[in-house]
Design a protein around this motif. Structure first.
Motif, short mmCIF file in Angstrom:
data_model
loop_
_atom_site.label_atom_id
_atom_site.label_comp_id
_atom_site.label_asym_id
_atom_site.label_seq_id
_atom_site.Cartn_x
_atom_site.Cartn_y
_atom_site.Cartn_z
N ARG A 1 0.76 -1.47 0.06
CA ARG A 1 -0.03 -0.43 0.32
C ARG A 1 1.03 1.31 0.01
O ARG A 1 0.31 2.35 0.34
CB ARG A 1 -1.08 -0.25 0.89
N VAL B 1 -4.71 4.94 2.42
CA VAL B 1 -5.01 4.53 3.86
C VAL B 1 -6.07 3.36 3.77
O VAL B 1 -5.82 1.95 4.48
CB VAL B 1 -5.72 5.75 4.40
N SER B 2 -6.87 3.29 2.58
CA SER B 2 -7.64 1.68 2.66
C SER B 2 -8.22 1.71 1.26
O SER B 2 -7.31 2.55 0.27
CB SER B 2 -8.46 1.88 3.50
N GLU B 3 -9.39 1.13 1.25
CA GLU B 3 -9.41 0.80 -0.19
C GLU B 3 -10.51 2.35 -0.54
O GLU B 3 -10.48 2.71 -1.74
CB GLU B 3 -10.36 -0.41 -0.69
N TRP C 1 -9.78 4.62 -0.05
CA TRP C 1 -8.74 6.50 0.73
C TRP C 1 -7.35 6.40 0.20
O TRP C 1 -6.96 5.29 -0.05
CB TRP C 1 -9.15 6.41 1.95
N LYS C 2 -7.24 7.45 -0.75
CA LYS C 2 -6.41 7.43 -1.10
C LYS C 2 -4.97 8.77 -0.54
O LYS C 2 -5.64 9.70 -1.25
CB LYS C 2 -5.71 7.14 -2.50
N GLY D 1 -10.96 10.41 -2.08
CA GLY D 1 -11.66 9.04 -0.84
C GLY D 1 -13.19 8.71 -1.15
O GLY D 1 -13.49 10.04 -1.45
#
Lengths: 332, 756
Positions: free
Chosen positions: B558, B596-598, B600-601, B638
């Motif tokens: 990630r 950060v997650s699926e 959020w970037k 996100g």
């Protein structure tokens, strides 16, 4: 009653079968327990891939259908294996098993497929284009830049082909230009009105620095043709290379100049006048006061347009006059 | 027991019946969803309104190119229509961007893939000059402005200059056979407006000896500097036609590229009415001086030439040939015939040599390029290229330059440029690749080797005089060596490091002969003729060293980090103690991307760069110029919910230009005292802090509302037009100003509707 119920049941079942046929008939089980698609989803012959990589696996992959690659009526169009290879090992590996081999050719960031092999997938079709005729031996090709380093295939919007988002792709490697384009004097790149490919052909060109035309000047002239001349009185470094004086990516000095006059001009010309650079609001000594009353004073060649306050025709002038003052010093 | 329960399971019957009824509808929904994933067809309109804070002076940096400078509120309108006929493969695309602004673009395209394509585009672009001019000039931006002295500085009218471009492009292509394609493009661009320009002159002057510019009896000089905007009303046209053949081994393109520049304005003809100010900012004629003399007024009113019409026609053959799959060649042969024959008289330009009605400019350029790539061994790749360009300026010569009794011809500029490259790459273990390369560039300006001249028939030969330059050089050659190590394929770490070293030198330096002689004389370096002259930096010997390194590291899936380093120096030498000494650059940066997650970037970067330039001025000081720049950005995008998408982007730029001046032993006492007292030139600083926020909410499946907020704070402190609160004033009291602190807030709301 019993028979009526049986008939109703049968009718319902048949109706269900008919109604749900389109939803379920695309997939059936294979002897090894895997799913076998009988119908292509987006590209011709994609069934063996989309039996797994369907909308429930990764819907974004199917967006290739929205692109030129997904135009089935074009007989030249690819299928999955055209780019990714036949990938038998990837296909026949049992489902649920660990460490399924990658496709023969894959393009992700961590791919170990050699760059040249990745690019071959694209060039098989795309080298038949005058815009890419000079790809082999070009800077990006010889620096191992893959087509997929810049281009996105499984998406309707390829960022690098839209001038509003293209610069961010180029800035992945070209950091110096990223710092320059936001300076006060710049081409309209941050505003989305120009992209890097307005001046550069990243696929290779005959010009230096991948210029779209055969030289720096010829590229600049496509928008700034008034500088081409030739003029009665030429300023030779202008005709030689615009980047002798200008940085097209962005500068703090006005007019994309690498340095302000007089410092720019003093890299070639012995200055006249004996004064250091001066500004209004600075107290000049009496010895320099005489200098400020001269047209060649330190203030006049430091402030405003600097040397160009008088030598205004810095790109050359077509003024043919043989009467004084003759224009050969680019006064008029 | 429920009345719905039965022996067979009435529930099951109902369930099956429900599938029988709703099954087809469910299948239709699936088909619609699939079409949304795989079909490009869309019709989207985005309509909204935007408001911008401040006034046009406060938005002059923000609104340079985006069409948001002049007004406080705007209509935002974009549209997209894409339709693909799956049966025929015909695409129809209509795009409209910024239709409510004066930077609008419209594009229409139809294409049958593999067969034909045609398109039309219309676009507008306005560039507002960021500074405001305060002046009494009448007719600013016309070819006949009138200059009058503004009694009190700052009380004139505000003039904002701009240039507007409107272009129309048409293009098409057709596959005539599976191997033969024809392409054509045409672009017409009208450019109108005005840009900052002007003139200045000092009397008396060596270029305007008596009686044109008479010295005053008191021995005091008169000079004037005027701001006269250059009027722009021009059209450029470009046409390119190409026929491309693609075979198994050969791809060949034959093409024509024509470019045409037409200027509606031939000259700028100012009128100066009344008096002007003296160099100290008071009207001429005070304290024993005299008002503006007829001689200087006459010079200030002489026509200024504007860019002349010109054309160029290029014919070329280019392409590539695959000798084998591993050995390929690229090539191009081109010939360009460029002319400039704009009539002097109709441009308002007089005084041409007798019998000469236009310049008759002709420049013919021949270009030849050949490249070869080969893989003689599985791990060895070779790359070679040769490029030769011969620009021949064949413009006729005439007696354009007359100074007193001395007459000279015009100059021309011809250049032969040769560039060659040889490079070898070898694949090493562990996916490393090593490259060694040699680059060569030669520039031959030839004309300085002997003066061209016009035979006057009386034994004398008028030639091209060289003035304004201490020395020339006919030829320069540069040879460079490159070494690079690269790792392109890796799970976690890839990158490259390279080093370049090059040296440039050339033929003998050439001294311009003293007037009235023409031409130049070659001298050896030891026979120095001017140790304090500045020799042009494009001719000087140069040694260049540059290191460049780039590394991409993904310690976890990630997270991705990128490190950049560039460092280089150019050192210049010539037979003089003055002039350009050296330049240097350094750039150091880090980029981070983190999923950060699926949903959020996060991405961020920081880059520091420094450029320096040392110039020895011939009157005793050394300029040590530095540009230090820090640029940082952070971005978060996100989807907090299935319907909501948000993003924030923060950019910070801190740019400082340092203009340090130090003195050498030739410096005068006055200069030394002045620098000590004034401190020299202040730094020029530019700072920009820009925050962009957006939120897009799906009201329904085919409709969104989007809000954008931009807050931009720019500070530009420069001394170009004002210093210590004192503006630079032209001789008519015209001043130019810029609001140094500009804060702008932009808010827009758009409704986006899609049809499928």
């Amino acid at each position: 009653m019993k028979s009526l119920r049986q008939v109703a049941t049968m009718c319902a079942f048949i109706g269900a079968l008919g109604g749900g046929a389109s939803a379920v008939a695309a997939v059936s089980e294979t002897p090894d327990g895997g799913k076998e698609a009988t119908k292509d989803i987006v590209l011709k012959g994609d069934a063996k891939c989309t039996r797994c990589h369907d909308e429930s696996d990764n819907p974004k992959l199917l967006a290739i259908g929205k692109t030129r690659h997904g135009t089935i009526a074009d007989s030249r169009g690819p299928t999955c294996t055209s780019c990714h290879g036949d990938s038998e090992k990837h296909l026949t590996s049992p489902e649920g098993g660990q460490d399924r081999p990658h496709p023969d050719r894959y393009f992700g960031k961590n791919s170990i497929t050699p760059i040249e092999e990745r690019n071959t997938a694209c060039l098989t079709c795309h080298e038949k284009d005058s815009k890419r005729s000079h790809w082999m031996g070009s800077t990006h090709q010889s620096r191992d830049v893959a087509c997929s380093s810049c281009h996105q295939i499984h998406t309707a919007h390829d960022d690098v082909r839209d001038k509003r988002t293209q610069p961010d792709v180029c800035f992945t490697c070209h950091k110096e230009q990223r710092t320059q384009i936001s300076k006060p004097s710049h081409h309209p790149i941050p505003e989305g009105k120009m992209g890097c490919s307005d001046c550069h052909n990243p696929h290779g060109s005959v010009g230096p620095k991948l210029m779209t035309r055969d030289s720096v000047n010829d590229t600049c002239y496509t928008c700034h043709m008034e500088k081409r001349g030739p003029f009665v009185h030429t300023h030779e470094p202008v005709a030689e290379d615009c980047s002798n004086c200008h940085n097209p990516h962005g500068t703090t000095a006005e007019n994309l100049l690498k340095a302000r006059p007089p410092f720019l001009c003093h890299q070639c010309h012995t200055p006249h006048g004996g004064q250091v650079a001066q500004l209004t609001g600075q107290r000049q000594s009496s010895a320099l006061l005489g200098g400020t009353t001269s047209g060649k004073s330190g203030i006049n060649y430091t402030m405003a347009r600097g040397c160009l306050n008088c030598h205004t025709q810095v790109h050359g002038t077509n003024n043919p006059s043989t009467t004084n003052p003759t224009p050969q010093f680019n006064f008029r | 027991m429920s009345p719905l329960d039965g022996q067979f399971g009435i529930k099951k019957i109902i369930a099956l019946a429900a599938v029988a009824v709703f099954g087809p509808a469910h299948a239709e929904d699936d088909a619609a969803d699939m079409a949304q994933l795989t079909k490009p067809d869309t019709a989207t309109v985005s309509v909204g309104a935007a408001a911008v804070s401040g006034d046009s002076k406060n938005r002059s940096l923000f609104g340079q190119y985006n069409g948001l400078r002049k007004d406080d509120a705007y209509l935002l309108l974009d549209l997209d229509y894409i339709k693909r006929d799956d049966a025929t493969g015909i695409w129809t695309i209509l795009e409209g961007r910024d239709l409510g602004l004066n930077t609008r673009e419209v594009r229409f395209l139809q294409q049958r893939q593999g067969d034909w394509k045609y398109y039309g585009e219309y676009s507008e672009l306005v560039r507002y000059y960021p500074r405001t001019i305060n002046t009494s000039l009448q007719g600013a931006g016309t070819t006949t402005p009138t200059v009058t002295l503004l009694p009190v500085r700052g009380t004139g009218q505000d003039v904002d200059l701009k240039t507007e471009r409107k272009s129309v492009s048409l293009g098409g292509e057709k596959w005539i056979t599976p191997n033969l394609m024809f392409e054509a493009t045409f672009k017409n661009e009208d450019k109108d407006g005005a840009r900052i320009f002007g003139r200045g002159f000092n009397c008396p002057s060596g270029t305007a000896p008596t009686p044109a510019c008479t010295a005053l009896a008191a021995g005091a000089n008169q000079w004037a500097i005027l701001l006269l905007p250059e009027p722009i009303n021009s059209t450029t046209r470009q046409f390119e036609g190409k026929l491309t053949y693609v075979g198994d081994k050969l791809a060949l393109t034959a093409g024509y590229y024509g470019s045409f520049y037409i200027n509606d304005n031939g000259s700028l003809n100012p009128t100066v009415v009344g008096n002007l100010n003296n160099p100290l900012g008071n009207p001429l004629g005070q304290n024993g001086s005299v008002p503006l003399t007829a001689g200087l007024r006459g010079i200030l009113q002489l026509p200024l030439a504007l860019p002349p019409d010109n054309q160029a026609h290029q014919f070329y053959l280019s392409g590539n040939y695959a000798f084998t799959p591993a050995t390929r060649a690229t090539f191009k042969l081109g010939y360009t015939h460029a002319t400039q024959k704009d009539d002097f008289a109709s441009s308002g330009l007089t005084g041409a040599p007798a019998g000469v009605s236009n310049y008759g400019g002709v420049v013919n350029t021949t270009l030849a390029q050949l490249g070869l790539t080969s893989r003689p061994l599985p791990k060895l790749s070779l790359n070679a290229s040769l490029r030769y360009e011969d620009r021949k300026d064949e413009s006729p010569q005439a007696q354009y330059n007359i100074e007193g009794v001395n007459t000279f011809t015009n100059g021309t500029y011809s250049l032969k440029k040769t560039a060659a490259k040889l490079e070898g790459s070898y694949q090493l273990p562990a996916n490393f690749r090593a490259t060694l390369g040699v680059d060569y560039e030669s520039m031959d300006r030839g004309q300085f080797s002997s003066p061209e001249c016009i035979d006057l028939g009386d034994g004398s030969c008028l030639g091209d005089s060289v003035a304004g330059i201490s020395g020339l050089r006919a030829k320069t050659d540069e040879t460079g060596y490159r070494a690079e190590l690269r790792k392109s394929i890796s799970d976690t770490l890839s990158g490259a490091i390279s080093y370049v070293h090059s040296r440039r030198d050339g033929s003998s330096w050439l001294m311009p002969n003293a007037l009235p002689a023409t031409g130049v004389t070659a001298l050896s370096d030891s026979a120095i003729f001017n140790r304090t002259g500045i020799f042009p930096m494009i001719f000087m010997d140069r040694t260049r060293d540059k290191v460049k390194a780039l590394a991409d590291w993904s310690p976890i899936d990630r997270l991705s980090l990128q490190f950049t380093l560039e460092d280089g120096k150019d050192q210049y030498t010539a037979p003089t103690q003055k002039g350009l000494r050296d330049t240097a650059m350094g750039l150091y940066g880090v980029d981070v991307t983190y999923a950060v997650s699926e949903a959020w970037k996060l991405s961020a970067y920081y880059t520091y760069s420094e450029q320096t330039l040392h110039v020895s001025h011939s009157t005793g000081y050394i300029a040590d110029l530095k540009d230090r720049n820090s640029t940082a950005g952070i971005s978060l995008v996100g989807k907090p919910t299935g319907r909501l998408e948000v993003g924030a982007d923060l950019l910070y730029i801190n740019d400082r230009n340092i203009y340090a001046q130090t003195l050498d032993q030739l410096a005068s006492a006055a200069n030394a005292a002045f620098l000590a007292q004034s401190g020299g030139l202040p730094d020029v600083t530019f700072r920009d802090l820009r925050l962009k926020l957006f939120g897009k909410y799906a009201l329904q499946k085919n409709a969104d509302v989007r809000v954008d907020i931009v807050h931009d704070r720019q500070k530009l402190n420069e001394w170009t037009w004002e210093s210590n609160g004192v503006p630079f004033a032209y001789s008519d009291n015209t001043t130019v100003g810029l609001n140094p602190n500009q804060n702008v807030t932009f808010v827009s709301v758009s409704y986006i509707y899609r049809w499928r």
